[in-house]
Design a protein around this motif. Structure first.
Motif, PDB file in Angstrom:
ATOM      1  N   GLN A 192       0.828  -1.203   0.000  1.00 57.61           N
ATOM      2  CA  GLN A 192       0.000   0.000   0.000  1.00 57.61           C
ATOM      3  C   GLN A 192       0.863   1.254   0.000  1.00 57.61           C
ATOM      4  OE1 GLN A 192      -2.600  -0.787   3.412  1.00 57.61           O
ATOM      5  NE2 GLN A 192      -4.321  -0.325   2.061  1.00 57.61           N
ATOM      6  N   VAL A 193       1.923   1.246   0.769  1.00 53.16           N
ATOM      7  CA  VAL A 193       2.807   2.409   0.841  1.00 53.16           C
ATOM      8  C   VAL A 193       3.448   2.655  -0.524  1.00 53.16           C
ATOM      9  CG1 VAL A 193       4.870   3.381   1.922  1.00 53.16           C
ATOM     10  CG2 VAL A 193       3.223   2.111   3.310  1.00 53.16           C
ATOM     11  N   GLN A 194       3.914   1.592  -1.165  1.00 50.71           N
ATOM     12  CA  GLN A 194       4.514   1.733  -2.497  1.00 50.71           C
ATOM     13  C   GLN A 194       3.497   2.278  -3.496  1.00 50.71           C
ATOM     14  OE1 GLN A 194       5.915  -2.289  -3.014  1.00 50.71           O
ATOM     15  NE2 GLN A 194       8.030  -1.702  -2.552  1.00 50.71           N
ATOM     16  N   TYR A 195       2.283   1.722  -3.447  1.00 53.77           N
ATOM     17  CA  TYR A 195       1.226   2.185  -4.347  1.00 53.77           C
ATOM     18  C   TYR A 195       0.955   3.674  -4.133  1.00 53.77           C
ATOM     19  CZ  TYR A 195      -3.563   3.224  -5.754  1.00 53.77           C
ATOM     20  OH  TYR A 195      -4.680   3.834  -6.270  1.00 53.77           O
ATOM     21  N   LEU A 196       0.828   4.090  -2.880  1.00 56.33           N
ATOM     22  CA  LEU A 196       0.518   5.487  -2.576  1.00 56.33           C
ATOM     23  C   LEU A 196       1.672   6.415  -2.940  1.00 56.33           C
ATOM     24  CD1 LEU A 196      -1.388   5.035   0.796  1.00 56.33           C
ATOM     25  CD2 LEU A 196      -2.359   5.530  -1.462  1.00 56.33           C
ATOM     26  N   THR A 197       2.886   5.938  -2.818  1.00 62.46           N
ATOM     27  CA  THR A 197       4.056   6.736  -3.205  1.00 62.46           C
ATOM     28  C   THR A 197       4.072   6.956  -4.715  1.00 62.46           C
ATOM     29  OG1 THR A 197       5.281   5.878  -1.308  1.00 62.46           O
ATOM     30  CG2 THR A 197       6.574   6.872  -3.082  1.00 62.46           C
ATOM     31  N   GLN A 198       3.784   5.907  -5.465  1.00 61.56           N
ATOM     32  CA  GLN A 198       3.700   6.041  -6.924  1.00 61.56           C
ATOM     33  C   GLN A 198       2.542   6.950  -7.319  1.00 61.56           C
ATOM     34  OE1 GLN A 198       3.426   1.943  -8.116  1.00 61.56           O
ATOM     35  NE2 GLN A 198       5.640   1.725  -8.320  1.00 61.56           N
ATOM     36  N   LEU A 199       1.433   6.796  -6.617  1.00 53.27           N
ATOM     37  CA  LEU A 199       0.273   7.633  -6.889  1.00 53.27           C
ATOM     38  C   LEU A 199       0.598   9.105  -6.632  1.00 53.27           C
ATOM     39  CD1 LEU A 199      -2.707   7.886  -7.663  1.00 53.27           C
ATOM     40  CD2 LEU A 199      -3.269   7.526  -5.248  1.00 53.27           C
ATOM     41  N   LEU A 200       1.333   9.369  -5.573  1.00 55.44           N
ATOM     42  CA  LEU A 200       1.723  10.754  -5.264  1.00 55.44           C
ATOM     43  C   LEU A 200       2.510  11.356  -6.427  1.00 55.44           C
ATOM     44  CD1 LEU A 200       1.832  13.114  -3.249  1.00 55.44           C
ATOM     45  CD2 LEU A 200       3.911  12.077  -2.319  1.00 55.44           C
ATOM     46  N   GLN A 201       3.404  10.588  -7.010  1.00 55.19           N
ATOM     47  CA  GLN A 201       4.165  11.073  -8.165  1.00 55.19           C
ATOM     48  C   GLN A 201       3.233  11.404  -9.327  1.00 55.19           C
ATOM     49  OE1 GLN A 201       6.899   7.817  -8.714  1.00 55.19           O
ATOM     50  NE2 GLN A 201       8.423   8.708  -7.343  1.00 55.19           N
ATOM     51  N   GLU A 202       2.246  10.535  -9.568  1.00 58.10           N
ATOM     52  CA  GLU A 202       1.270  10.779 -10.633  1.00 58.10           C
ATOM     53  C   GLU A 202       0.442  12.024 -10.342  1.00 58.10           C
ATOM     54  OE1 GLU A 202      -1.177   7.352 -11.587  1.00 58.10           O
ATOM     55  OE2 GLU A 202       0.540   6.027 -11.191  1.00 58.10           O
ATOM     56  N   ILE A 203       0.071  12.196  -9.081  1.00 59.24           N
ATOM     57  CA  ILE A 203      -0.743  13.350  -8.683  1.00 59.24           C
ATOM     58  C   ILE A 203       0.035  14.643  -8.932  1.00 59.24           C
ATOM     59  CG2 ILE A 203      -1.822  14.525  -6.708  1.00 59.24           C
ATOM     60  CD1 ILE A 203      -3.268  11.891  -7.741  1.00 59.24           C
ATOM     61  N   ILE A 204       1.282  14.660  -8.529  1.00 60.70           N
ATOM     62  CA  ILE A 204       2.114  15.855  -8.724  1.00 60.70           C
ATOM     63  C   ILE A 204       2.272  16.155 -10.218  1.00 60.70           C
ATOM     64  CG2 ILE A 204       4.451  16.786  -8.427  1.00 60.70           C
ATOM     65  CD1 ILE A 204       4.459  15.281  -5.691  1.00 60.70           C
ATOM     66  N   PHE A 205       2.454  15.108 -11.017  1.00 57.82           N
ATOM     67  CA  PHE A 205       2.571  15.286 -12.466  1.00 57.82           C
ATOM     68  C   PHE A 205       1.279  15.859 -13.043  1.00 57.82           C
ATOM     69  CE2 PHE A 205       2.032  13.660 -16.809  1.00 57.82           C
ATOM     70  CZ  PHE A 205       3.134  14.256 -17.412  1.00 57.82           C
ATOM     71  N   LYS A 206       0.139  15.285 -12.671  1.00 58.55           N
ATOM     72  CA  LYS A 206      -1.143  15.769 -13.188  1.00 58.55           C
ATOM     73  C   LYS A 206      -1.411  17.199 -12.733  1.00 58.55           C
ATOM     74  CE  LYS A 206      -3.335  11.428 -14.044  1.00 58.55           C
ATOM     75  NZ  LYS A 206      -4.467  10.571 -13.975  1.00 58.55           N
ATOM     76  N   LYS A 207      -1.034  17.493 -11.512  1.00 59.77           N
ATOM     77  CA  LYS A 207      -1.211  18.850 -10.991  1.00 59.77           C
ATOM     78  C   LYS A 207      -0.387  19.840 -11.826  1.00 59.77           C
ATOM     79  CE  LYS A 207       0.016  21.033  -6.776  1.00 59.77           C
ATOM     80  NZ  LYS A 207       0.349  20.892  -5.366  1.00 59.77           N
ATOM     81  N   SER A 208       0.824  19.439 -12.172  1.00 54.97           N
ATOM     82  CA  SER A 208       1.681  20.321 -12.972  1.00 54.97           C
ATOM     83  C   SER A 208       1.153  20.501 -14.398  1.00 54.97           C
ATOM     84  CB  SER A 208       3.112  19.785 -13.016  1.00 54.97           C
ATOM     85  OG  SER A 208       3.195  18.646 -13.845  1.00 54.97           O
ATOM     86  N   LYS A 209       0.379  19.536 -14.874  1.00 57.29           N
ATOM     87  CA  LYS A 209      -0.214  19.601 -16.219  1.00 57.29           C
ATOM     88  C   LYS A 209      -1.626  20.194 -16.172  1.00 57.29           C
ATOM     89  CE  LYS A 209       3.188  17.755 -18.437  1.00 57.29           C
ATOM     90  NZ  LYS A 209       3.997  18.582 -19.302  1.00 57.29           N
TER      91      LYS A 209
ATOM     92  N   GLN B  68      -8.648  18.062 -11.564  1.00 56.04           N
ATOM     93  CA  GLN B  68      -9.825  17.234 -11.300  1.00 56.04           C
ATOM     94  C   GLN B  68      -9.476  15.752 -11.369  1.00 56.04           C
ATOM     95  OE1 GLN B  68     -11.848  19.630  -9.641  1.00 56.04           O
ATOM     96  NE2 GLN B  68     -13.009  17.785  -9.989  1.00 56.04           N
ATOM     97  N   GLU B  69      -8.672  15.374 -12.354  1.00 53.02           N
ATOM     98  CA  GLU B  69      -8.226  13.982 -12.462  1.00 53.02           C
ATOM     99  C   GLU B  69      -7.404  13.591 -11.243  1.00 53.02           C
ATOM    100  OE1 GLU B  69      -6.285  12.599 -16.068  1.00 53.02           O
ATOM    101  OE2 GLU B  69      -7.470  14.046 -17.224  1.00 53.02           O
ATOM    102  N   ALA B  70      -6.527  14.467 -10.828  1.00 59.78           N
ATOM    103  CA  ALA B  70      -5.669  14.199  -9.669  1.00 59.78           C
ATOM    104  C   ALA B  70      -6.509  14.033  -8.405  1.00 59.78           C
ATOM    105  CB  ALA B  70      -4.650  15.325  -9.498  1.00 59.78           C
ATOM    106  N   ILE B  71      -7.465  14.916  -8.207  1.00 65.23           N
ATOM    107  CA  ILE B  71      -8.337  14.838  -7.027  1.00 65.23           C
ATOM    108  C   ILE B  71      -9.133  13.542  -7.046  1.00 65.23           C
ATOM    109  CG2 ILE B  71     -10.371  15.874  -5.927  1.00 65.23           C
ATOM    110  CD1 ILE B  71      -9.150  18.631  -6.737  1.00 65.23           C
ATOM    111  N   GLN B  72      -9.620  13.163  -8.212  1.00 68.30           N
ATOM    112  CA  GLN B  72     -10.391  11.917  -8.322  1.00 68.30           C
ATOM    113  C   GLN B  72      -9.523  10.703  -7.986  1.00 68.30           C
ATOM    114  OE1 GLN B  72     -13.761  11.625  -8.756  1.00 68.30           O
ATOM    115  NE2 GLN B  72     -13.289   9.538  -8.157  1.00 68.30           N
ATOM    116  N   GLU B  73      -8.278  10.714  -8.418  1.00 68.99           N
ATOM    117  CA  GLU B  73      -7.379   9.600  -8.099  1.00 68.99           C
ATOM    118  C   GLU B  73      -7.095   9.526  -6.600  1.00 68.99           C
ATOM    119  OE1 GLU B  73      -4.128   8.364 -10.422  1.00 68.99           O
ATOM    120  OE2 GLU B  73      -4.902   9.303 -12.245  1.00 68.99           O
TER     121      GLU B  73
END
Length: 141
Positions: free
Chosen positions: A3-20, A24-29
């Motif tokens: 779970q920690v690994q999954y959430l860490t990877q998700l955080l990277q995706e969230i930061i990327f989506k936020k920068s792009k 809304q996609e980031a919040i939904q994830e």
């Protein structure tokens, strides 16, 4: 640990989506990930009281600090994205994150990030209203 690994990877995706500017996609994830955490609980993550939030990370009488820290990082990202649109949801996410960070700091066995003081200080500034922090401090004592 998974779970920690999954959430860490998700955080990277969230930061990327936020920068792009795909907030809304980031919040939904983030919401989907939090929903997975509370699938066995009668309430959704954002509906949890602060004490319930802390208790969610207790398994076998041990606080799962690493998991709580990963969730706190997601909550901070969500709070920042919601700050201008939905203040009450942003405030709740900041409160939950702050409480999870502080509880992890109290765990002598937890591997807390080096910048945790900076993170908690930033959140304290966002939660400048004294009552928002007083409830957390009361729970931690």
């Amino acid at each position: 640990m998974r779970q920690v690994q999954y959430l860490t990877q998700l955080l990277q995706e969230i930061i990327f989506k936020k920068s792009k500017n795909k907030k809304q996609e980031a919040i939904q994830e983030i919401n989907n990930a939090l929903e997975r955490l509370t699938k066995e609980h009668p309430k959704q993550f954002h509906e949890l009281e602060l004490e319930e939030t802390a208790n969610l990370f207790i398994q076998n009488d041990a606080y799962q600090a690493e998991l709580a820290l990963a969730v706190a990082d997601l909550l901070v990202e969500e709070a920042e994205m919601l700050k201008d649109q939905q203040f009450s949801k942003s405030k709740k996410a900041y409160q939950q994150a702050y409480m999870l960070y502080k509880k992890a700091q109290l765990d002598k066995n937890a591997a807390v990030p080096l910048d945790i003081h900076q993170k908690t200080t930033q959140i304290k500034q966002e939660l400048s209203h004294k009552n928002a922090l007083a409830e957390i401090e009361k729970l931690l004592n």
